[in-house]
Design a protein around this motif. Sequence first.
Motif, PDB file in Angstrom:
ATOM      1  N   THR A 194       1.129  78.445  -6.409  1.00 30.95           N
ATOM      2  CA  THR A 194       0.923  78.831  -7.804  1.00 30.95           C
ATOM      3  C   THR A 194       2.161  78.564  -8.657  1.00 30.95           C
ATOM      4  N   ILE A 195       3.337  78.602  -8.058  1.00 35.31           N
ATOM      5  CA  ILE A 195       4.548  78.234  -8.801  1.00 35.31           C
ATOM      6  C   ILE A 195       4.507  76.752  -9.153  1.00 35.31           C
ATOM      7  N   ALA A 196       4.048  75.943  -8.188  1.00 34.48           N
ATOM      8  CA  ALA A 196       3.963  74.499  -8.423  1.00 34.48           C
ATOM      9  C   ALA A 196       2.786  74.135  -9.316  1.00 34.48           C
ATOM     10  N   ARG A 197       1.757  74.984  -9.332  1.00 34.19           N
ATOM     11  CA  ARG A 197       0.542  74.707 -10.107  1.00 34.19           C
ATOM     12  C   ARG A 197       0.143  75.969 -10.863  1.00 34.19           C
ATOM     13  N   PRO A 198       0.879  76.338 -11.903  1.00 38.22           N
ATOM     14  CA  PRO A 198       0.676  77.626 -12.581  1.00 38.22           C
ATOM     15  C   PRO A 198      -0.689  77.780 -13.251  1.00 38.22           C
ATOM     16  N   GLY A 199      -1.403  76.697 -13.475  1.00 41.43           N
ATOM     17  CA  GLY A 199      -2.699  76.794 -14.127  1.00 41.43           C
ATOM     18  C   GLY A 199      -3.845  77.088 -13.182  1.00 41.43           C
ATOM     19  N   ASP A 200      -3.582  77.105 -11.881  1.00 42.74           N
ATOM     20  CA  ASP A 200      -4.650  77.301 -10.908  1.00 42.74           C
ATOM     21  C   ASP A 200      -5.065  78.769 -10.817  1.00 42.74           C
ATOM     22  N   THR A 201      -6.280  78.981 -10.359  1.00 44.97           N
ATOM     23  CA  THR A 201      -6.843  80.323 -10.198  1.00 44.97           C
ATOM     24  C   THR A 201      -6.863  80.698  -8.722  1.00 44.97           C
ATOM     25  N   VAL A 202      -6.454  81.927  -8.417  1.00 37.80           N
ATOM     26  CA  VAL A 202      -6.473  82.418  -7.036  1.00 37.80           C
ATOM     27  C   VAL A 202      -7.471  83.559  -6.925  1.00 37.80           C
ATOM     28  N   VAL A 203      -8.396  83.436  -5.982  1.00 34.29           N
ATOM     29  CA  VAL A 203      -9.342  84.499  -5.658  1.00 34.29           C
ATOM     30  C   VAL A 203      -8.978  85.031  -4.279  1.00 34.29           C
ATOM     31  N   ALA A 204      -8.645  86.305  -4.197  1.00 32.94           N
ATOM     32  CA  ALA A 204      -8.185  86.891  -2.934  1.00 32.94           C
ATOM     33  C   ALA A 204      -9.282  87.728  -2.295  1.00 32.94           C
ATOM     34  N   LEU A 263     -23.907  90.828  -1.226  1.00 31.13           N
ATOM     35  CA  LEU A 263     -22.537  90.553  -0.803  1.00 31.13           C
ATOM     36  C   LEU A 263     -22.429  89.157  -0.210  1.00 31.13           C
ATOM     37  N   SER A 264     -23.367  88.786   0.638  1.00 25.07           N
ATOM     38  CA  SER A 264     -23.360  87.447   1.219  1.00 25.07           C
ATOM     39  C   SER A 264     -23.408  86.386   0.132  1.00 25.07           C
ATOM     40  N   ASP A 265     -24.253  86.600  -0.884  1.00 28.25           N
ATOM     41  CA  ASP A 265     -24.328  85.647  -1.995  1.00 28.25           C
ATOM     42  C   ASP A 265     -22.994  85.534  -2.715  1.00 28.25           C
ATOM     43  N   THR A 266     -22.312  86.664  -2.886  1.00 26.47           N
ATOM     44  CA  THR A 266     -20.992  86.648  -3.541  1.00 26.47           C
ATOM     45  C   THR A 266     -19.991  85.846  -2.719  1.00 26.47           C
ATOM     46  N   LEU A 267     -19.992  86.054  -1.399  1.00 29.77           N
ATOM     47  CA  LEU A 267     -19.074  85.325  -0.524  1.00 29.77           C
ATOM     48  C   LEU A 267     -19.370  83.827  -0.550  1.00 29.77           C
ATOM     49  N   VAL A 268     -20.641  83.476  -0.551  1.00 23.36           N
ATOM     50  CA  VAL A 268     -21.027  82.063  -0.615  1.00 23.36           C
ATOM     51  C   VAL A 268     -20.607  81.456  -1.955  1.00 23.36           C
ATOM     52  N   ASP A 269     -20.801  82.204  -3.039  1.00 20.89           N
ATOM     53  CA  ASP A 269     -20.400  81.715  -4.363  1.00 20.89           C
ATOM     54  C   ASP A 269     -18.892  81.474  -4.426  1.00 20.89           C
ATOM     55  N   GLU A 270     -18.114  82.390  -3.839  1.00 16.79           N
ATOM     56  CA  GLU A 270     -16.662  82.212  -3.794  1.00 16.79           C
ATOM     57  C   GLU A 270     -16.300  80.942  -3.045  1.00 16.79           C
ATOM     58  N   LEU A 271     -17.006  80.693  -1.961  1.00 17.96           N
ATOM     59  CA  LEU A 271     -16.727  79.516  -1.139  1.00 17.96           C
ATOM     60  C   LEU A 271     -17.034  78.232  -1.901  1.00 17.96           C
ATOM     61  N   PHE A 272     -18.185  78.172  -2.547  1.00 12.49           N
ATOM     62  CA  PHE A 272     -18.559  76.972  -3.289  1.00 12.49           C
ATOM     63  C   PHE A 272     -17.639  76.757  -4.500  1.00 12.49           C
ATOM     64  N   HIS A 292      -8.150  82.713  -1.194  1.00 13.95           N
ATOM     65  CA  HIS A 292      -7.139  83.206  -0.256  1.00 13.95           C
ATOM     66  C   HIS A 292      -7.771  84.316   0.586  1.00 13.95           C
ATOM     67  N   ILE A 293      -7.930  84.061   1.883  1.00 14.67           N
ATOM     68  CA  ILE A 293      -8.564  85.014   2.790  1.00 14.67           C
ATOM     69  C   ILE A 293      -7.558  85.474   3.836  1.00 14.67           C
ATOM     70  N   ASP A 294      -7.386  86.795   3.960  1.00  8.45           N
ATOM     71  CA  ASP A 294      -6.566  87.364   5.027  1.00  8.45           C
ATOM     72  C   ASP A 294      -7.469  88.139   5.970  1.00  8.45           C
ATOM     73  N   SER A 295      -7.187  88.035   7.279  1.00  6.94           N
ATOM     74  CA  SER A 295      -8.042  88.719   8.253  1.00  6.94           C
ATOM     75  C   SER A 295      -7.269  89.593   9.230  1.00  6.94           C
ATOM     76  N   SER A 296      -5.948  89.687   9.075  1.00  4.54           N
ATOM     77  CA  SER A 296      -5.168  90.537   9.980  1.00  4.54           C
ATOM     78  C   SER A 296      -5.477  92.000   9.720  1.00  4.54           C
ATOM     79  N   ILE A 297      -5.590  92.782  10.795  1.00  6.62           N
ATOM     80  CA  ILE A 297      -5.826  94.212  10.645  1.00  6.62           C
ATOM     81  C   ILE A 297      -4.556  94.949  10.233  1.00  6.62           C
ATOM     82  N   ARG A 298      -3.416  94.259  10.296  1.00  7.52           N
ATOM     83  CA  ARG A 298      -2.136  94.890   9.969  1.00  7.52           C
ATOM     84  C   ARG A 298      -1.837  94.722   8.489  1.00  7.52           C
ATOM     85  N   SER A 299      -1.521  95.836   7.829  1.00 10.11           N
ATOM     86  CA  SER A 299      -1.152  95.767   6.415  1.00 10.11           C
ATOM     87  C   SER A 299       0.325  95.428   6.247  1.00 10.11           C
ATOM     88  N   THR A 300       1.140  95.722   7.259  1.00 10.58           N
ATOM     89  CA  THR A 300       2.559  95.368   7.233  1.00 10.58           C
ATOM     90  C   THR A 300       2.913  94.707   8.566  1.00 10.58           C
TER      91      THR A 300
END
Length: 204
Positions: free
Chosen positions: A30-40, A76-85, A6-14
């Motif tokens: 996640t309600i429909a699929r409670p066993g899934d993992t979310v990485v934000a 950091l780039s490696d971490t972002l790539v790992d998240e993507l894969f 889950h990626i957010d890119s808005s500069i607005r927090s509200t």
Amino acid sequence: MTTLLHIDSSIRSTGSVSRQLTAEFVSKWTIARPGDTVVARDLARDPVPHLTEQMMGAFFTPADSRSPEQAKTVALSDTLVDELFAADVIVIGVPMYNFSISSTLKAWIDHVTRAGVTFRYTETAPVGLVSGKKVYVFTASGGVYSEGPAQSMNFQETYLRVALGFIGLTDVTVVRSEGLAMGEPSVQAALTHSGRMIDELVSV
């Protein structure tokens, strides 16, 4: 079990419509699929640094030849790539800023678009290496850019489709919320439309 990035890119927090919609989608998913993992990953709260000459040099240096400083630069780039894969589903909130995406989202794309890692060159054409994933993009814009004369000014969606497709992310569904600066009726119509699409997408 599915992993959702889950990626957010808005500069607005509200008050951000793109954040509102990605949150609604992820919540219903996640309600429909409670066993899934979310990485934000919040690119406004934790911005990815823009590329520098040093970073590019580290990217193109083989891993076993990098200096300790280069290894730190690439971490950091490696971490972002790992998240993507690792993700099976990718959800991205994308407000329109000056007809395109935020600079923080562009920086994320720059960090995950790496030759020999997420794409490779062949004798005929580049080939994306990040495949078999579903992408949901939630765009938000003050005007209407999906049709009419302003369509030619929409570099937000066209750029994203090209950039994501370049690394192999070709299964992309875009949910548009348009006309958000054109009065309350337009806002409500956009949110109602997007909400219905979210329900349909989550139920698939």
